[in-house]
Design a protein around this motif. Sequence first.
Motif, PDB file in Angstrom:
ATOM      1  N   ARG A 157     106.120  -0.079  10.241  1.00 30.11           N
ATOM      2  CA  ARG A 157     105.249  -0.286  11.412  1.00 30.11           C
ATOM      3  C   ARG A 157     103.859  -0.729  10.980  1.00 30.11           C
ATOM      4  NH1 ARG A 157     106.478   4.479  15.560  1.00 30.11           N
ATOM      5  NH2 ARG A 157     104.384   3.843  16.099  1.00 30.11           N
ATOM      6  N   LEU A 158     103.366  -0.184   9.869  1.00 33.06           N
ATOM      7  CA  LEU A 158     102.058  -0.591   9.359  1.00 33.06           C
ATOM      8  C   LEU A 158     102.074  -2.059   8.934  1.00 33.06           C
ATOM      9  CD1 LEU A 158      99.169   0.099   8.477  1.00 33.06           C
ATOM     10  CD2 LEU A 158     100.118   0.784   6.273  1.00 33.06           C
ATOM     11  N   ARG A 159     103.102  -2.463   8.194  1.00 34.17           N
ATOM     12  CA  ARG A 159     103.204  -3.869   7.759  1.00 34.17           C
ATOM     13  C   ARG A 159     103.351  -4.813   8.950  1.00 34.17           C
ATOM     14  NH1 ARG A 159     106.534  -1.362   3.606  1.00 34.17           N
ATOM     15  NH2 ARG A 159     105.305  -1.322   1.710  1.00 34.17           N
ATOM     16  N   ALA A 160     104.137  -4.402   9.941  1.00 31.99           N
ATOM     17  CA  ALA A 160     104.308  -5.245  11.133  1.00 31.99           C
ATOM     18  C   ALA A 160     102.984  -5.376  11.886  1.00 31.99           C
ATOM     19  CB  ALA A 160     105.382  -4.661  12.043  1.00 31.99           C
ATOM     20  N   SER A 161     102.217  -4.304  11.958  1.00 31.37           N
ATOM     21  CA  SER A 161     100.907  -4.355  12.620  1.00 31.37           C
ATOM     22  C   SER A 161      99.957  -5.282  11.879  1.00 31.37           C
ATOM     23  CB  SER A 161     100.289  -2.957  12.698  1.00 31.37           C
ATOM     24  OG  SER A 161     101.062  -2.133  13.514  1.00 31.37           O
ATOM     25  N   ILE A 162      99.956  -5.199  10.557  1.00 36.89           N
ATOM     26  CA  ILE A 162      99.090  -6.076   9.759  1.00 36.89           C
ATOM     27  C   ILE A 162      99.478  -7.536   9.982  1.00 36.89           C
ATOM     28  CG2 ILE A 162      98.531  -6.774   7.391  1.00 36.89           C
ATOM     29  CD1 ILE A 162      98.716  -3.753   6.664  1.00 36.89           C
ATOM     30  N   ALA A 163     100.765  -7.820  10.030  1.00 37.09           N
ATOM     31  CA  ALA A 163     101.219  -9.194  10.269  1.00 37.09           C
ATOM     32  C   ALA A 163     100.767  -9.675  11.642  1.00 37.09           C
ATOM     33  CB  ALA A 163     102.741  -9.279  10.140  1.00 37.09           C
ATOM     34  N   ARG A 164     100.853  -8.816  12.650  1.00 35.77           N
ATOM     35  CA  ARG A 164     100.417  -9.202  13.995  1.00 35.77           C
ATOM     36  C   ARG A 164      98.917  -9.491  14.027  1.00 35.77           C
ATOM     37  NH1 ARG A 164     102.914  -4.801  15.345  1.00 35.77           N
ATOM     38  NH2 ARG A 164     105.075  -4.943  15.922  1.00 35.77           N
TER      39      ARG A 164
END
Length: 187
Positions: free
Chosen positions: A144-151
Amino acid sequence: MADRVPNPIIPGNPRERTGTAGLMRRAFAEINRRYRGLARDVLAVFDRIPVYAANDDKGTEAPTLVRYGATPQVLDQTMVDLQAALERWINDGRVSGHVAWWSIYQEEAAQLGTAQSAANLGNLSAAYAAARSLETIVFSEPYRLRASIARVRSNEYWTGLTAQARSDLAGVIGRAGRRQEPEGRAH
């Protein structure tokens, strides 16, 4: 005899190993649609600037001089209209349930990549497959952290693109607004 570790799953199309060609086509089609709309709106904004022909003599071979009625008020309104067009075509157009229009493609690519990676790792390691389902991966804090950073990075890119376009347009309009005295004219 040791069990042989299977190879990762490789999509059948060697030209398109990631399986994202359809997603990329749809995303590029959306970008092109937005670009064409933006170009059409920008040209319409510039078409509203009054144009006066200084010498419209068709009998001479001299080029026609053109004067634009670009008063400070016209330039201000032009800038406002251009910024509105940029906002409309680059930042707006949210789809229900998504922050921005590009979020659909971003989310689909993340899901596809995560599913492929989980399947490959599960195929390579029975222990991994038993310990981590796709659901546990997707709801894990690191994912979830990596997906948030990508967003956030994607949003920074698109909003940065808008800001750069605004800055470029402001520079063009600012240069157009500078008054230059014709040569030989007394001050």
